[in-house]
Write a protein that holds these residues in place. Structure first.
Motif, PDB file in Angstrom:
ATOM      1  N   TRP A 184      52.558  71.563  31.464  1.00  0.00           N
ATOM      2  CA  TRP A 184      51.795  70.663  30.593  1.00  0.00           C
ATOM      3  C   TRP A 184      51.179  71.393  29.413  1.00  0.00           C
ATOM      4  CZ3 TRP A 184      50.748  66.498  28.299  1.00  0.00           C
ATOM      5  CH2 TRP A 184      49.472  66.166  27.832  1.00  0.00           C
ATOM      6  N   ARG A 185      50.520  72.555  29.655  1.00  0.00           N
ATOM      7  CA  ARG A 185      49.737  73.153  28.576  1.00  0.00           C
ATOM      8  C   ARG A 185      49.566  74.652  28.807  1.00  0.00           C
ATOM      9  NH1 ARG A 185      44.185  70.299  27.929  1.00  0.00           N
ATOM     10  NH2 ARG A 185      45.562  68.624  27.204  1.00  0.00           N
ATOM     11  N   VAL A 186      49.454  75.385  27.684  1.00  0.00           N
ATOM     12  CA  VAL A 186      49.122  76.808  27.709  1.00  0.00           C
ATOM     13  C   VAL A 186      47.758  76.981  27.053  1.00  0.00           C
ATOM     14  CG1 VAL A 186      49.707  79.089  26.790  1.00  0.00           C
ATOM     15  CG2 VAL A 186      51.505  77.606  27.675  1.00  0.00           C
ATOM     16  N   VAL A 187      46.909  77.812  27.676  1.00  0.00           N
ATOM     17  CA  VAL A 187      45.589  78.087  27.112  1.00  0.00           C
ATOM     18  C   VAL A 187      45.361  79.595  27.133  1.00  0.00           C
ATOM     19  CG1 VAL A 187      44.672  75.867  27.890  1.00  0.00           C
ATOM     20  CG2 VAL A 187      44.404  77.876  29.344  1.00  0.00           C
ATOM     21  N   ASP A 188      44.386  80.033  26.366  1.00  0.00           N
ATOM     22  CA  ASP A 188      44.043  81.453  26.363  1.00  0.00           C
ATOM     23  C   ASP A 188      43.605  81.880  27.763  1.00  0.00           C
ATOM     24  OD1 ASP A 188      44.611  81.640  23.672  1.00  0.00           O
ATOM     25  OD2 ASP A 188      42.540  81.288  23.046  1.00  0.00           O
ATOM     26  N   ASP A 189      43.922  83.102  28.127  1.00  0.00           N
ATOM     27  CA  ASP A 189      43.675  83.594  29.486  1.00  0.00           C
ATOM     28  C   ASP A 189      42.238  83.380  29.946  1.00  0.00           C
ATOM     29  OD1 ASP A 189      46.225  84.583  28.839  1.00  0.00           O
ATOM     30  OD2 ASP A 189      45.960  86.310  30.144  1.00  0.00           O
ATOM     31  N   GLU A 190      41.292  83.711  29.073  1.00  0.00           N
ATOM     32  CA  GLU A 190      39.884  83.656  29.482  1.00  0.00           C
ATOM     33  C   GLU A 190      39.378  82.221  29.647  1.00  0.00           C
ATOM     34  OE1 GLU A 190      39.986  84.130  24.944  1.00  0.00           O
ATOM     35  OE2 GLU A 190      41.074  84.890  26.697  1.00  0.00           O
ATOM     36  N   LEU A 191      40.150  81.241  29.170  1.00  0.00           N
ATOM     37  CA  LEU A 191      39.735  79.837  29.264  1.00  0.00           C
ATOM     38  C   LEU A 191      40.464  79.079  30.374  1.00  0.00           C
ATOM     39  CD1 LEU A 191      39.680  78.889  25.463  1.00  0.00           C
ATOM     40  CD2 LEU A 191      37.741  79.563  26.897  1.00  0.00           C
ATOM     41  N   LEU A 192      41.374  79.757  31.076  1.00  0.00           N
ATOM     42  CA  LEU A 192      42.250  79.047  32.006  1.00  0.00           C
ATOM     43  C   LEU A 192      41.477  78.295  33.084  1.00  0.00           C
ATOM     44  CD1 LEU A 192      45.089  78.381  33.102  1.00  0.00           C
ATOM     45  CD2 LEU A 192      44.909  80.471  34.475  1.00  0.00           C
ATOM     46  N   ARG A 193      40.640  78.979  33.833  1.00  0.00           N
ATOM     47  CA  ARG A 193      39.931  78.337  34.947  1.00  0.00           C
ATOM     48  C   ARG A 193      39.037  77.200  34.435  1.00  0.00           C
ATOM     49  NH1 ARG A 193      38.421  80.222  40.193  1.00  0.00           N
ATOM     50  NH2 ARG A 193      40.282  81.549  40.032  1.00  0.00           N
ATOM     51  N   GLU A 194      38.348  77.446  33.331  1.00  0.00           N
ATOM     52  CA  GLU A 194      37.453  76.427  32.770  1.00  0.00           C
ATOM     53  C   GLU A 194      38.228  75.180  32.342  1.00  0.00           C
ATOM     54  OE1 GLU A 194      34.580  75.896  28.811  1.00  0.00           O
ATOM     55  OE2 GLU A 194      35.220  77.886  29.444  1.00  0.00           O
ATOM     56  N   GLU A 195      39.345  75.379  31.632  1.00  0.00           N
ATOM     57  CA  GLU A 195      40.137  74.246  31.152  1.00  0.00           C
ATOM     58  C   GLU A 195      40.754  73.478  32.315  1.00  0.00           C
ATOM     59  OE1 GLU A 195      40.793  73.052  28.090  1.00  0.00           O
ATOM     60  OE2 GLU A 195      39.526  74.481  27.015  1.00  0.00           O
ATOM     61  N   ALA A 196      41.256  74.203  33.310  1.00  0.00           N
ATOM     62  CA  ALA A 196      41.880  73.542  34.454  1.00  0.00           C
ATOM     63  C   ALA A 196      40.850  72.763  35.265  1.00  0.00           C
ATOM     64  CB  ALA A 196      42.579  74.567  35.332  1.00  0.00           C
ATOM     65  N   LEU A 197      39.660  73.326  35.430  1.00  0.00           N
ATOM     66  CA  LEU A 197      38.607  72.640  36.175  1.00  0.00           C
ATOM     67  C   LEU A 197      38.149  71.393  35.424  1.00  0.00           C
ATOM     68  CD1 LEU A 197      36.865  72.650  38.680  1.00  0.00           C
ATOM     69  CD2 LEU A 197      35.257  74.173  37.493  1.00  0.00           C
ATOM     70  N   MET A 198      38.059  71.484  34.108  1.00  0.00           N
ATOM     71  CA  MET A 198      37.692  70.322  33.302  1.00  0.00           C
ATOM     72  C   MET A 198      38.709  69.197  33.479  1.00  0.00           C
ATOM     73  SD  MET A 198      37.022  70.205  29.166  1.00  0.00           S
ATOM     74  CE  MET A 198      36.201  71.801  29.325  1.00  0.00           C
ATOM     75  N   LEU A 199      39.980  69.558  33.504  1.00  0.00           N
ATOM     76  CA  LEU A 199      41.041  68.571  33.693  1.00  0.00           C
ATOM     77  C   LEU A 199      40.963  67.952  35.081  1.00  0.00           C
ATOM     78  CD1 LEU A 199      43.570  67.273  32.450  1.00  0.00           C
ATOM     79  CD2 LEU A 199      44.886  69.231  33.275  1.00  0.00           C
ATOM     80  N   ALA A 200      40.727  68.772  36.102  1.00  0.00           N
ATOM     81  CA  ALA A 200      40.614  68.261  37.464  1.00  0.00           C
ATOM     82  C   ALA A 200      39.416  67.332  37.609  1.00  0.00           C
ATOM     83  CB  ALA A 200      40.513  69.417  38.451  1.00  0.00           C
ATOM     84  N   ARG A 201      38.305  67.672  36.970  1.00  0.00           N
ATOM     85  CA  ARG A 201      37.127  66.800  37.025  1.00  0.00           C
ATOM     86  C   ARG A 201      37.418  65.435  36.389  1.00  0.00           C
ATOM     87  NH1 ARG A 201      33.134  71.612  35.076  1.00  0.00           N
ATOM     88  NH2 ARG A 201      32.387  72.298  37.131  1.00  0.00           N
ATOM     89  N   LYS A 202      38.153  65.459  35.294  1.00  0.00           N
ATOM     90  CA  LYS A 202      38.521  64.197  34.655  1.00  0.00           C
ATOM     91  C   LYS A 202      39.384  63.347  35.582  1.00  0.00           C
ATOM     92  CE  LYS A 202      40.707  62.344  30.478  1.00  0.00           C
ATOM     93  NZ  LYS A 202      41.331  62.682  29.168  1.00  0.00           N
TER      94      LYS A 202
END
Length: 263
Positions: A184-202
């Motif tokens: 689905w998406r590529v993000v910067d390494d340091e943002l991976l967990r934060e971005e994935a958790l945000m998506l899961a919360r949504k």
């Protein structure tokens, strides 16, 4: 639950966080880890407080596939039956992730190799770190792709690309995987967990109908058109009788955001 090879917790907003936790072995899978994963996924299914699952790996890799030093693979000199390992562990794992009646987000940090790559593809939305890569490493050791790989890859990226990845065993960088539609998406390494958790919360705030949507999409790969529209009819009937549909209508009429409860 006390686990040694995975980390499992229920975060805020109804998200279960499941981390593969053998970082020194790049989270390669052994029998003990498989048994713990089975327990954790059973809890995700059974617990109504869990509305979405985030799967990731600790350390510098997501999952390097099967641990080739595990006793279930090396054996004791007797003829080796890898089909039994697949039947006991890998097929139930990818089936559970694919069929889970709750959204599953996978955050791929670093290498996703062999069965590790295909476990990621069994999830609903895959977010990868920019440094991550996928590799169908089976041909490197004289094996056939498993864990659903021969099902997922040609459907996601086409037969030509799937054959090339599986027959050559080349690395596929995350950014190219995104361009090909593998993830689905590529993000910067340091943002991976934060971005994935945000998506899961949504996704954890989403209605019951998401489970039915997953069912419809999973069956569309093998259904005829007539079978698929009949399935849509049946699933829409269920969705229309849910509490979440009633809440969605109320929220629409009242011009506010709906508060779904997953029922």
């Amino acid at each position: 639950m006390n686990f040694q090879h995975i980390l499992f917790s229920i975060c805020d907003s109804g998200v279960a966080l499941l981390c593969l936790n053998r970082p020194a072995q790049l989270n390669s899978l052994n029998e003990a880890m498989h048994l713990e994963l089975q327990q954790a996924l059973a809890e995700v299914i059974a617990n109504p407080a869990i509305r979405a699952l985030l799967l990731t790996g600790e350390g510098r890799g997501f999952c390097a596939g099967q641990d080739l030093f595990d006793g279930s693979v090396i054996g004791s000199g007797e003829p080796l039956d890898l089909g039994q390992t697949i039947e006991r562990f890998y097929n139930p794992l990818v089936s559970a992730l694919r069929d889970l009646p709750k959204p599953v987000v996978c955050a791929v940090n670093g290498v996703a190799a062999g069965a590790g790559a295909n476990i990621a593809l069994a999830c609903d939305l895959v977010v990868a770190a920019r440094s991550a890569y996928f590799v169908q490493a089976f041909c490197k050791i004289g094996l056939v792709p498993d864990a659903g790989g021969t099902f997922f890859l040609p459907r996601l990226i086409g037969t030509a690309r799937a054959k090339a990845l599986m027959l050559l065993g080349d690395k596929l960088p995350a950014e190219q995987a995104e361009q090909w539609g593998l993830i689905w998406r590529v993000v910067d390494d340091e943002l991976l967990r934060e971005e994935a958790l945000m998506l899961a919360r949504k996704l954890a705030k989403a209605p019951y109908s998401l489970a039915l949507t997953k069912q419809a999409l999973n069956q569309s790969a093998t259904n005829s058109f007539n079978e698929q529209v009949a399935l849509e009819r049946d699933l829409q009937r269920k969705a229309g009788q849910s509490e979440d549909f009633k809440e969605g209508i109320r929220a629409f009429m009242q011009k506010r955001e709906p508060k779904f409860n997953g029922r």
